[in-house]
Each structure stands twice: as C-alpha cells, then as structure tokens.
Motif scaffolding. Structure first.
Motif, PDB file in Angstrom:
ATOM      1  N   GLY A  92      47.868  49.692  29.515  1.00 52.14           N
ATOM      2  CA  GLY A  92      47.872  48.273  29.844  1.00 52.14           C
ATOM      3  C   GLY A  92      48.979  47.533  29.116  1.00 52.14           C
ATOM      4  O   GLY A  92      49.616  46.631  29.674  1.00 52.14           O
ATOM      5  N   TYR A 112      52.254  48.133  31.003  1.00 54.02           N
ATOM      6  CA  TYR A 112      52.307  47.326  32.231  1.00 54.02           C
ATOM      7  C   TYR A 112      52.596  45.864  31.905  1.00 54.02           C
ATOM      8  O   TYR A 112      53.400  45.206  32.585  1.00 54.02           O
ATOM      9  CB  TYR A 112      50.988  47.420  32.991  1.00 54.02           C
ATOM     10  CG  TYR A 112      50.802  48.678  33.801  1.00 54.02           C
ATOM     11  CD1 TYR A 112      51.748  49.076  34.737  1.00 54.02           C
ATOM     12  CD2 TYR A 112      49.659  49.454  33.649  1.00 54.02           C
ATOM     13  CE1 TYR A 112      51.570  50.227  35.492  1.00 54.02           C
ATOM     14  CE2 TYR A 112      49.472  50.605  34.394  1.00 54.02           C
ATOM     15  CZ  TYR A 112      50.427  50.982  35.317  1.00 54.02           C
ATOM     16  OH  TYR A 112      50.255  52.121  36.059  1.00 54.02           O
ATOM     17  N   ASP A 113      51.944  45.362  30.870  1.00 54.46           N
ATOM     18  CA  ASP A 113      52.145  43.967  30.482  1.00 54.46           C
ATOM     19  C   ASP A 113      53.583  43.728  30.053  1.00 54.46           C
ATOM     20  O   ASP A 113      54.216  42.750  30.471  1.00 54.46           O
ATOM     21  CB  ASP A 113      51.184  43.613  29.342  1.00 54.46           C
ATOM     22  CG  ASP A 113      51.338  42.163  28.898  1.00 54.46           C
ATOM     23  OD1 ASP A 113      50.988  41.268  29.684  1.00 54.46           O
ATOM     24  OD2 ASP A 113      51.807  41.935  27.769  1.00 54.46           O
ATOM     25  N   HIS A 157      40.041  50.311  29.757  1.00 57.64           N
ATOM     26  CA  HIS A 157      40.488  48.946  30.091  1.00 57.64           C
ATOM     27  C   HIS A 157      40.849  48.879  31.577  1.00 57.64           C
ATOM     28  O   HIS A 157      42.019  48.709  31.942  1.00 57.64           O
ATOM     29  CB  HIS A 157      41.706  48.567  29.243  1.00 57.64           C
ATOM     30  CG  HIS A 157      41.524  48.794  27.780  1.00 57.64           C
ATOM     31  ND1 HIS A 157      40.762  47.967  26.979  1.00 57.64           N
ATOM     32  CD2 HIS A 157      41.991  49.775  26.952  1.00 57.64           C
ATOM     33  CE1 HIS A 157      40.776  48.413  25.747  1.00 57.64           C
ATOM     34  NE2 HIS A 157      41.506  49.505  25.698  1.00 57.64           N
ATOM     35  N   PRO A 186      41.465  47.676  35.434  1.00 65.22           N
ATOM     36  CA  PRO A 186      41.883  46.400  36.024  1.00 65.22           C
ATOM     37  C   PRO A 186      40.683  45.701  36.661  1.00 65.22           C
ATOM     38  O   PRO A 186      39.794  46.350  37.211  1.00 65.22           O
ATOM     39  CB  PRO A 186      42.912  46.819  37.078  1.00 65.22           C
ATOM     40  CG  PRO A 186      42.576  48.238  37.397  1.00 65.22           C
ATOM     41  CD  PRO A 186      42.044  48.827  36.131  1.00 65.22           C
ATOM     42  N   THR A 187      40.672  44.388  36.566  1.00 67.76           N
ATOM     43  CA  THR A 187      39.549  43.621  37.101  1.00 67.76           C
ATOM     44  C   THR A 187      39.961  42.632  38.186  1.00 67.76           C
ATOM     45  O   THR A 187      39.116  42.026  38.822  1.00 67.76           O
ATOM     46  CB  THR A 187      38.849  42.850  35.973  1.00 67.76           C
ATOM     47  OG1 THR A 187      39.826  42.018  35.306  1.00 67.76           O
ATOM     48  CG2 THR A 187      38.234  43.802  34.956  1.00 67.76           C
ATOM     49  N   GLU A 190      43.780  40.517  40.171  1.00 68.79           N
ATOM     50  CA  GLU A 190      45.225  40.420  40.341  1.00 68.79           C
ATOM     51  C   GLU A 190      45.948  39.999  39.063  1.00 68.79           C
ATOM     52  O   GLU A 190      47.160  40.176  38.953  1.00 68.79           O
ATOM     53  CB  GLU A 190      45.554  39.453  41.483  1.00 68.79           C
ATOM     54  CG  GLU A 190      45.119  39.999  42.845  1.00 68.79           C
ATOM     55  CD  GLU A 190      45.533  39.107  43.997  1.00 68.79           C
ATOM     56  OE1 GLU A 190      46.207  38.078  43.755  1.00 68.79           O
ATOM     57  OE2 GLU A 190      45.189  39.438  45.148  1.00 68.79           O
ATOM     58  N   SER A 191      45.206  39.446  38.084  1.00 66.08           N
ATOM     59  CA  SER A 191      45.834  39.052  36.828  1.00 66.08           C
ATOM     60  C   SER A 191      45.916  40.210  35.836  1.00 66.08           C
ATOM     61  O   SER A 191      46.485  40.065  34.751  1.00 66.08           O
ATOM     62  CB  SER A 191      45.056  37.904  36.178  1.00 66.08           C
ATOM     63  OG  SER A 191      43.724  38.303  35.871  1.00 66.08           O
ATOM     64  N   SER A 192      45.364  41.377  36.206  1.00 63.39           N
ATOM     65  CA  SER A 192      45.425  42.545  35.333  1.00 63.39           C
ATOM     66  C   SER A 192      46.868  43.033  35.214  1.00 63.39           C
ATOM     67  O   SER A 192      47.660  42.881  36.155  1.00 63.39           O
ATOM     68  CB  SER A 192      44.535  43.664  35.879  1.00 63.39           C
ATOM     69  OG  SER A 192      43.185  43.253  35.893  1.00 63.39           O
ATOM     70  N   PRO A 193      47.232  43.635  34.069  1.00 62.94           N
ATOM     71  CA  PRO A 193      48.630  44.019  33.834  1.00 62.94           C
ATOM     72  C   PRO A 193      49.253  44.879  34.928  1.00 62.94           C
ATOM     73  O   PRO A 193      50.392  44.648  35.328  1.00 62.94           O
ATOM     74  CB  PRO A 193      48.553  44.773  32.504  1.00 62.94           C
ATOM     75  CG  PRO A 193      47.407  44.139  31.792  1.00 62.94           C
ATOM     76  CD  PRO A 193      46.402  43.836  32.861  1.00 62.94           C
ATOM     77  N   ARG A 227      50.049  42.718  37.930  1.00 67.24           N
ATOM     78  CA  ARG A 227      51.142  41.789  37.630  1.00 67.24           C
ATOM     79  C   ARG A 227      52.483  42.515  37.628  1.00 67.24           C
ATOM     80  O   ARG A 227      53.498  41.980  38.082  1.00 67.24           O
ATOM     81  CB  ARG A 227      50.904  41.103  36.282  1.00 67.24           C
ATOM     82  CG  ARG A 227      49.820  40.036  36.339  1.00 67.24           C
ATOM     83  CD  ARG A 227      49.794  39.165  35.089  1.00 67.24           C
ATOM     84  NE  ARG A 227      49.297  39.872  33.926  1.00 67.24           N
ATOM     85  CZ  ARG A 227      50.041  40.286  32.914  1.00 67.24           C
ATOM     86  NH1 ARG A 227      51.356  40.072  32.909  1.00 67.24           N
ATOM     87  NH2 ARG A 227      49.501  40.917  31.890  1.00 67.24           N
ATOM     88  N   ILE A 247      40.032  48.844  42.614  1.00 62.25           N
ATOM     89  CA  ILE A 247      39.056  48.448  41.594  1.00 62.25           C
ATOM     90  C   ILE A 247      37.665  48.956  41.968  1.00 62.25           C
ATOM     91  O   ILE A 247      36.925  49.470  41.124  1.00 62.25           O
ATOM     92  CB  ILE A 247      39.065  46.915  41.416  1.00 62.25           C
ATOM     93  CG1 ILE A 247      40.360  46.474  40.741  1.00 62.25           C
ATOM     94  CG2 ILE A 247      37.860  46.461  40.591  1.00 62.25           C
ATOM     95  CD1 ILE A 247      40.560  44.973  40.713  1.00 62.25           C
TER      96      ILE A 247
END
Length: 249
Positions: free
Chosen positions: A29, A32-33, A72, A74-75, A77-80, A83, A229
């Motif tokens: 994560g 990705y971020d 961790h 993804p939950t 569209e704001s997940s790393p 994005r 997801i």
C-alpha cells in the motif's frame, strides 16, 4: 518520496523505479500511495515531460504483495491501488516502461496505460487473477480485448498462465523486445526522444489517442474495482491465497 519507490528527474524525464528487489518489487500500500502521489505531482510539474517506469534488481514487479494486501485490503476508490491506477490512466505526460524479469498482475495491466513499452527477452508476464479467485483490474477487461483481440485476451485472462515477451508483443501489450543488456539504454533513448519533442503537442496527441476511451476506461476501473473488492472477501480467494502463501512458506 519512499525507499520502495525511487524517483529521479533529469532532462525532463522522471524515472520511477519500483524498489523492493528482495520481494521482486511486489507492491505494498505504501508503494501504491507513493507512486500515485508521484504521478499526480508529475502532471503538475512543468519540468516533467516524460515518465519512465522500471523495476530494480532485474525484475519489473511481482504484482501485489499478497500478505500486505490481505492485511490492508482496498476498500474503495480512495484506496492506494485504485488511486495509482487512476493517476496513471489520467496522466497527460507520455509514459515509457522498461520490463525485465516478471510482470505479474498489475505489473502487466498497468502497461496498457503506457505509451511505449520495451521488454527484455527474459521478461515473463502473467495476469493470474482467476487463479487467485479474483477478477481483472486496471481496465484490462476493456483495454486488453481492444489491443489483443477477444480470443487472445480471453486466453490470457481466463487461464492466467505466464507468457513470454513475444506473446506480449503479439498481444499489443508491449512495443519492442530487446536483449536484457540493451533494455536500460533503449528505454532511456525512447524517453529522451519524447522529452525532446514539443510538450504540448505530445500532450494533445496523447489526449486525442486516449480521450475516445476515457469514459469507458473510467467506468471499467470503477466496475472492476468494486468486483475486485468483493472477490477479495470471497471463500475462493481466501482458499487460493492461503494455498499460495502455504506453498511459499
């Protein structure tokens, strides 16, 4: 920006290097971020004319770090991860990629958003989503049939088997196959050639090429993300992940 994502800007070329060689550059994560932020910042920086994506240690990326992904997930569209995909899909600068070693999962699907991809003769690609109880991501369900044709796209996504660089070339995922020793030089030269061209002309050309599919790609990213997801929480995925992790141990 991050030890696991190396950045270097020189002569208009921003190089982003996935850097977890001990884990075959598998994405966390944090990676990705960092990559998502680097791409967004690149698009706002007039000094950046071209973006280059590569991996360290003779590997592009082994895809998701499954342990990190399970801990961790993804939950939304704001997940790393989502994005990162959105930032790559919407990037106005040309993107050149150099693929050496393995390119697993998102390591292959992200190439569909690049503008020029060179791969070494030893590169191996795979999209093993079905084998992990998952479903396609990165808008691959719409972009891969467009470049590869439905028959080959179905084969690569449904069987999930590894395939070599010549097959990736035939599928339209990459532009060129080169000897391993020449890969870095070829990528550098291709990126430099683009960086030397008028920036606004490049951006307009990329927009004209990509814009007709923009809404389709955005819709695919959203639909695929929601299903991905769901699949992460499925019994099939848990069984496949546990089998993979047990085999690894």
């Amino acid at each position: 920006m991050s030890d696991t994502l190396l950045t270097h800007l020189e002569a208009g070329v921003l190089s982003l290097t996935f850097n977890r060689p001990q884990k075959k550059n598998a994405f966390t994560g944090e990676m990705y971020d960092a990559a998502a932020r680097a791409l967004v910042e690149a698009d706002a920086n007039d000094a950046v004319r071209v973006v280059v994506l590569t991996g360290s240690g003779g590997t592009f990326t082994a895809g998701n770090d499954l342990k990190d992904f399970l801990e961790h997930p993804p939950t939304g569209e704001s997940s790393p991860v989502f994005r990162f995909l959105a930032a790559l899909a919407h990037l106005s600068r040309p993107v050149v990629a150099g693929v050496d070693g393995v390119a697993v999962g998102i390591g292959t699907t992200l190439l569909l958003h690049c503008d020029y991809v060179a791969a070494s003769e030893r590169a191996v690609f795979s999209m093993p989503f079905v084998n992990l109880g998952l479903s396609p991501e990165g808008a691959s369900s719409v972009l891969l049939p467009r470049v590869a044709g439905m028959a080959l796209a179905s084969e690569l996504l449904m069987f999930g088997d590894p395939f070599d660089a010549p097959t990736a070339l035939r599928a339209g995922i990459i532009n060129q196959v080169v000897p391993e020793a020449s890969l870095a030089e070829v990528v550098q030269k291709r990126a430099a050639a683009l960086a030397a061209k008028p920036l606004e002309s490049l951006r307009l050309t990329k927009r004209l090429l990509r814009e007709p599919l923009r809404a389709t790609v955005d819709d695919a990213l959203s639909r695929e993300g929601a299903l991905f997801i769901q699949r992460l929480g499925s019994a099939e995925a848990r069984e496949a992940f546990n089998a993979f992790l047990s085999k690894k141990k």
